[in-house]
Design a protein around this motif. Structure first.
Motif, PDB file in Angstrom:
ATOM      1  N   THR A  94      57.909  20.672  48.752  1.00 46.28           N
ATOM      2  CA  THR A  94      57.957  19.913  50.004  1.00 46.28           C
ATOM      3  C   THR A  94      56.768  18.977  50.125  1.00 46.28           C
ATOM      4  OG1 THR A  94      59.164  21.703  51.102  1.00 46.28           O
ATOM      5  CG2 THR A  94      58.018  20.123  52.516  1.00 46.28           C
ATOM      6  N   LEU A  95      55.601  19.451  49.693  1.00 51.26           N
ATOM      7  CA  LEU A  95      54.374  18.639  49.749  1.00 51.26           C
ATOM      8  C   LEU A  95      54.291  17.635  48.594  1.00 51.26           C
ATOM      9  CD1 LEU A  95      51.837  21.495  50.570  1.00 51.26           C
ATOM     10  CD2 LEU A  95      52.544  19.661  52.130  1.00 51.26           C
ATOM     11  N   ARG A  96      55.230  17.767  47.654  1.00 54.24           N
ATOM     12  CA  ARG A  96      55.228  16.925  46.451  1.00 54.24           C
ATOM     13  C   ARG A  96      53.918  17.069  45.684  1.00 54.24           C
ATOM     14  NH1 ARG A  96      58.370  11.372  48.450  1.00 54.24           N
ATOM     15  NH2 ARG A  96      60.276  12.462  49.121  1.00 54.24           N
ATOM     16  N   ARG A  97      53.492  18.315  45.564  1.00 57.08           N
ATOM     17  CA  ARG A  97      52.282  18.620  44.817  1.00 57.08           C
ATOM     18  C   ARG A  97      52.659  19.272  43.504  1.00 57.08           C
ATOM     19  NH1 ARG A  97      46.911  19.286  48.035  1.00 57.08           N
ATOM     20  NH2 ARG A  97      46.385  18.586  45.949  1.00 57.08           N
ATOM     21  N   SER A  98      52.005  18.848  42.443  1.00 53.26           N
ATOM     22  CA  SER A  98      52.189  19.472  41.148  1.00 53.26           C
ATOM     23  C   SER A  98      51.229  20.651  41.044  1.00 53.26           C
ATOM     24  CB  SER A  98      51.914  18.462  40.030  1.00 53.26           C
ATOM     25  OG  SER A  98      52.029  19.087  38.774  1.00 53.26           O
ATOM     26  N   VAL A  99      51.769  21.856  41.080  1.00 54.49           N
ATOM     27  CA  VAL A  99      50.960  23.069  41.063  1.00 54.49           C
ATOM     28  C   VAL A  99      51.538  24.016  40.017  1.00 54.49           C
ATOM     29  CG1 VAL A  99      50.036  24.969  42.435  1.00 54.49           C
ATOM     30  CG2 VAL A  99      50.587  22.804  43.556  1.00 54.49           C
ATOM     31  N   ASP A 100      50.672  24.576  39.185  1.00 56.44           N
ATOM     32  CA  ASP A 100      51.097  25.564  38.189  1.00 56.44           C
ATOM     33  C   ASP A 100      51.070  26.932  38.865  1.00 56.44           C
ATOM     34  OD1 ASP A 100      51.597  27.179  36.039  1.00 56.44           O
ATOM     35  OD2 ASP A 100      49.755  26.696  34.950  1.00 56.44           O
ATOM     36  N   LEU A 101      52.244  27.452  39.233  1.00 56.01           N
ATOM     37  CA  LEU A 101      52.354  28.714  39.957  1.00 56.01           C
ATOM     38  C   LEU A 101      52.931  29.779  39.045  1.00 56.01           C
ATOM     39  CD1 LEU A 101      53.732  27.341  43.343  1.00 56.01           C
ATOM     40  CD2 LEU A 101      51.432  28.208  42.910  1.00 56.01           C
ATOM     41  N   ARG A 102      52.247  30.921  38.967  1.00 58.67           N
ATOM     42  CA  ARG A 102      52.674  31.987  38.067  1.00 58.67           C
ATOM     43  C   ARG A 102      52.604  33.342  38.759  1.00 58.67           C
ATOM     44  NH1 ARG A 102      49.565  30.773  32.333  1.00 58.67           N
ATOM     45  NH2 ARG A 102      49.656  28.475  32.410  1.00 58.67           N
ATOM     46  N   GLU A 103      53.531  34.213  38.390  1.00 56.62           N
ATOM     47  CA  GLU A 103      53.429  35.614  38.795  1.00 56.62           C
ATOM     48  C   GLU A 103      52.422  36.283  37.874  1.00 56.62           C
ATOM     49  OE1 GLU A 103      56.235  39.612  39.043  1.00 56.62           O
ATOM     50  OE2 GLU A 103      57.167  37.624  38.840  1.00 56.62           O
ATOM     51  N   GLY A 104      51.479  37.002  38.438  1.00 58.70           N
ATOM     52  CA  GLY A 104      50.460  37.587  37.577  1.00 58.70           C
ATOM     53  C   GLY A 104      49.524  38.521  38.297  1.00 58.70           C
ATOM     54  N   ASP A 105      48.460  38.872  37.599  1.00 65.33           N
ATOM     55  CA  ASP A 105      47.623  40.025  37.869  1.00 65.33           C
ATOM     56  C   ASP A 105      46.177  39.610  38.138  1.00 65.33           C
ATOM     57  OD1 ASP A 105      46.176  42.403  37.641  1.00 65.33           O
ATOM     58  OD2 ASP A 105      47.484  43.176  36.064  1.00 65.33           O
ATOM     59  N   ALA A 106      45.647  39.929  39.290  1.00 66.83           N
ATOM     60  CA  ALA A 106      44.285  39.538  39.632  1.00 66.83           C
ATOM     61  C   ALA A 106      43.238  40.253  38.787  1.00 66.83           C
ATOM     62  CB  ALA A 106      44.007  39.800  41.114  1.00 66.83           C
ATOM     63  N   VAL A 107      43.575  41.424  38.257  1.00 66.25           N
ATOM     64  CA  VAL A 107      42.590  42.139  37.436  1.00 66.25           C
ATOM     65  C   VAL A 107      42.799  41.903  35.948  1.00 66.25           C
ATOM     66  CG1 VAL A 107      42.261  43.903  39.191  1.00 66.25           C
ATOM     67  CG2 VAL A 107      43.880  44.313  37.345  1.00 66.25           C
ATOM     68  N   ALA A 122      41.836  33.769  49.332  1.00 65.90           N
ATOM     69  CA  ALA A 122      41.866  33.744  50.792  1.00 65.90           C
ATOM     70  C   ALA A 122      42.670  34.920  51.333  1.00 65.90           C
ATOM     71  CB  ALA A 122      42.474  32.426  51.288  1.00 65.90           C
ATOM     72  N   LEU A 123      42.029  35.728  52.164  1.00 67.30           N
ATOM     73  CA  LEU A 123      42.706  36.812  52.889  1.00 67.30           C
ATOM     74  C   LEU A 123      43.434  37.757  51.947  1.00 67.30           C
ATOM     75  CD1 LEU A 123      44.176  34.665  55.833  1.00 67.30           C
ATOM     76  CD2 LEU A 123      41.926  35.755  55.659  1.00 67.30           C
ATOM     77  N   SER A 124      42.816  38.051  50.813  1.00 66.97           N
ATOM     78  CA  SER A 124      43.507  38.855  49.805  1.00 66.97           C
ATOM     79  C   SER A 124      42.663  39.965  49.200  1.00 66.97           C
ATOM     80  CB  SER A 124      44.026  37.953  48.680  1.00 66.97           C
ATOM     81  OG  SER A 124      44.991  37.055  49.177  1.00 66.97           O
ATOM     82  N   LEU A 125      41.348  39.793  49.080  1.00 65.22           N
ATOM     83  CA  LEU A 125      40.538  40.880  48.516  1.00 65.22           C
ATOM     84  C   LEU A 125      40.575  42.117  49.405  1.00 65.22           C
ATOM     85  CD1 LEU A 125      37.432  39.108  46.963  1.00 65.22           C
ATOM     86  CD2 LEU A 125      39.076  40.576  45.783  1.00 65.22           C
ATOM     87  N   CYS A 126      40.987  41.953  50.656  1.00 65.69           N
ATOM     88  CA  CYS A 126      41.133  43.094  51.561  1.00 65.69           C
ATOM     89  C   CYS A 126      42.292  43.997  51.153  1.00 65.69           C
ATOM     90  CB  CYS A 126      41.345  42.601  52.988  1.00 65.69           C
ATOM     91  SG  CYS A 126      42.724  41.446  53.166  1.00 65.69           S
ATOM     92  N   THR A 127      43.194  43.500  50.303  1.00 65.87           N
ATOM     93  CA  THR A 127      44.359  44.297  49.906  1.00 65.87           C
ATOM     94  C   THR A 127      44.430  44.565  48.404  1.00 65.87           C
ATOM     95  OG1 THR A 127      45.801  42.363  49.623  1.00 65.87           O
ATOM     96  CG2 THR A 127      45.715  43.355  51.815  1.00 65.87           C
ATOM     97  N   ILE A 128      43.685  43.834  47.601  1.00 69.43           N
ATOM     98  CA  ILE A 128      43.721  44.055  46.154  1.00 69.43           C
ATOM     99  C   ILE A 128      43.168  45.445  45.856  1.00 69.43           C
ATOM    100  CG2 ILE A 128      42.684  43.325  43.972  1.00 69.43           C
ATOM    101  CD1 ILE A 128      42.922  40.439  44.952  1.00 69.43           C
ATOM    102  N   PRO A 129      43.925  46.292  45.154  1.00 74.91           N
ATOM    103  CA  PRO A 129      43.486  47.672  44.950  1.00 74.91           C
ATOM    104  C   PRO A 129      42.122  47.823  44.292  1.00 74.91           C
ATOM    105  CG  PRO A 129      45.815  47.466  44.426  1.00 74.91           C
ATOM    106  CD  PRO A 129      45.298  46.073  44.660  1.00 74.91           C
ATOM    107  N   ASP A 130      41.766  46.939  43.371  1.00 76.26           N
ATOM    108  CA  ASP A 130      40.482  47.034  42.672  1.00 76.26           C
ATOM    109  C   ASP A 130      39.737  45.701  42.808  1.00 76.26           C
ATOM    110  OD1 ASP A 130      38.324  47.452  41.017  1.00 76.26           O
ATOM    111  OD2 ASP A 130      39.493  48.312  39.370  1.00 76.26           O
ATOM    112  N   PRO A 131      39.062  45.481  43.940  1.00 75.14           N
ATOM    113  CA  PRO A 131      38.387  44.195  44.145  1.00 75.14           C
ATOM    114  C   PRO A 131      37.250  43.943  43.165  1.00 75.14           C
ATOM    115  CG  PRO A 131      37.756  45.737  45.864  1.00 75.14           C
ATOM    116  CD  PRO A 131      38.862  46.390  45.089  1.00 75.14           C
ATOM    117  N   VAL A 132      36.609  45.002  42.691  1.00 72.65           N
ATOM    118  CA  VAL A 132      35.514  44.833  41.726  1.00 72.65           C
ATOM    119  C   VAL A 132      36.045  44.240  40.430  1.00 72.65           C
ATOM    120  CG1 VAL A 132      33.792  46.047  40.338  1.00 72.65           C
ATOM    121  CG2 VAL A 132      34.113  46.658  42.745  1.00 72.65           C
ATOM    122  N   ALA A 133      37.152  44.791  39.931  1.00 68.68           N
ATOM    123  CA  ALA A 133      37.749  44.255  38.712  1.00 68.68           C
ATOM    124  C   ALA A 133      38.250  42.834  38.922  1.00 68.68           C
ATOM    125  CB  ALA A 133      38.900  45.155  38.249  1.00 68.68           C
TER     126      ALA A 133
END
Length: 222
Positions: A94-107, A122-133
């Protein structure tokens, strides 16, 4: 927003997070919109104005930061939840932005060392099971001098509010992996980042962090 991908065991925290965010995807924008007006106003703009170069957004969710990045930004986004990612793809279109979006793993970020100039979460380290990793991976994929930009809710500096947050998270941690008293800044320092700028707002319940990856220490020759 989702942060990691792991096994599919029913009791696995990461599998639980995927289920939580897949279920929440359709209503997420409406729900977070109200909270943003009350708590996080200006936060996405704060992140985007400090991001530069090759940008990786970890746990990009439904792509709510996309409208705020510079028009020529080189953006990559990774997200645990396929349902959230589908909405992010639609928003990018909708924004006509070219963004490389992938399903994946923060750790286990699927990128080589020193691949990005900026990492945003943004608003995500509060839920990531292992924020240190997760922070370790964010540091790994940043170039030397690269920027880490965080926005999250944290434990309040006002004891009555902190006590309420603690009570609420007795339920939310168990059901959704959501932490309200977790604070990211000490973890960022412990990961070896250099702090450039921090802000705490709304009785200390919201924190913004801008840090950089320092150059490696020179090898000692004895």
């Amino acid at each position: 927003m989702g942060g990691t991908a792991g096994t599919n065991r029913p009791d696995d925290p990461t599998a639980r997070q995927r289920r939580v965010w897949d279920r929440a995807a359709d209503s997420y924008d409406q729900q977070i919109g109200l909270l943003e007006r009350r708590l996080f106003g200006g936060g996405r703009e704060w992140l985007a104005t400090r991001a530069h170069g090759r940008i990786l957004e970890v746990a990009i969710g439904t792509g709510r930061n996309l409208p705020y990045y510079p028009p020529d930004a080189d953006i990559t986004g990774i997200e645990l939840s396929p349902a959230m990612l589908a909405i992010a793809r639609q928003r990018a279109s909708t924004l006509r932005r070219s963004v490389d979006l992938r399903e994946g793993d923060a750790v286990r970020l699927p990128y080589p060392d020193a691949s990005f100039d900026t990492v945003v979460c943004a608003l995500s380290l509060c839920t990531i099971p292992d924020p240190v990793a997760a922070l370790g991976e964010m540091k790994r994929v940043l170039v030397t001098g690269g920027r880490l930009l965080l926005l999250d809710h944290v434990g309040s500096t006002w004891p009555p509010v902190y006590a309420l947050q603690w009570l609420v998270e007795r339920f939310t941690i168990r059901t959704a992996g959501e932490h309200f008293t977790r604070r990211q800044l000490p973890l960022v320092r412990a990961a070896g980042f250099q702090i450039v700028e921090t802000e705490r707002l709304k009785a200390g319940t919201v924190e913004r962090v801008y840090a950089t990856k320092p150059a490696p220490a020179p090898a000692s020759h004895e």
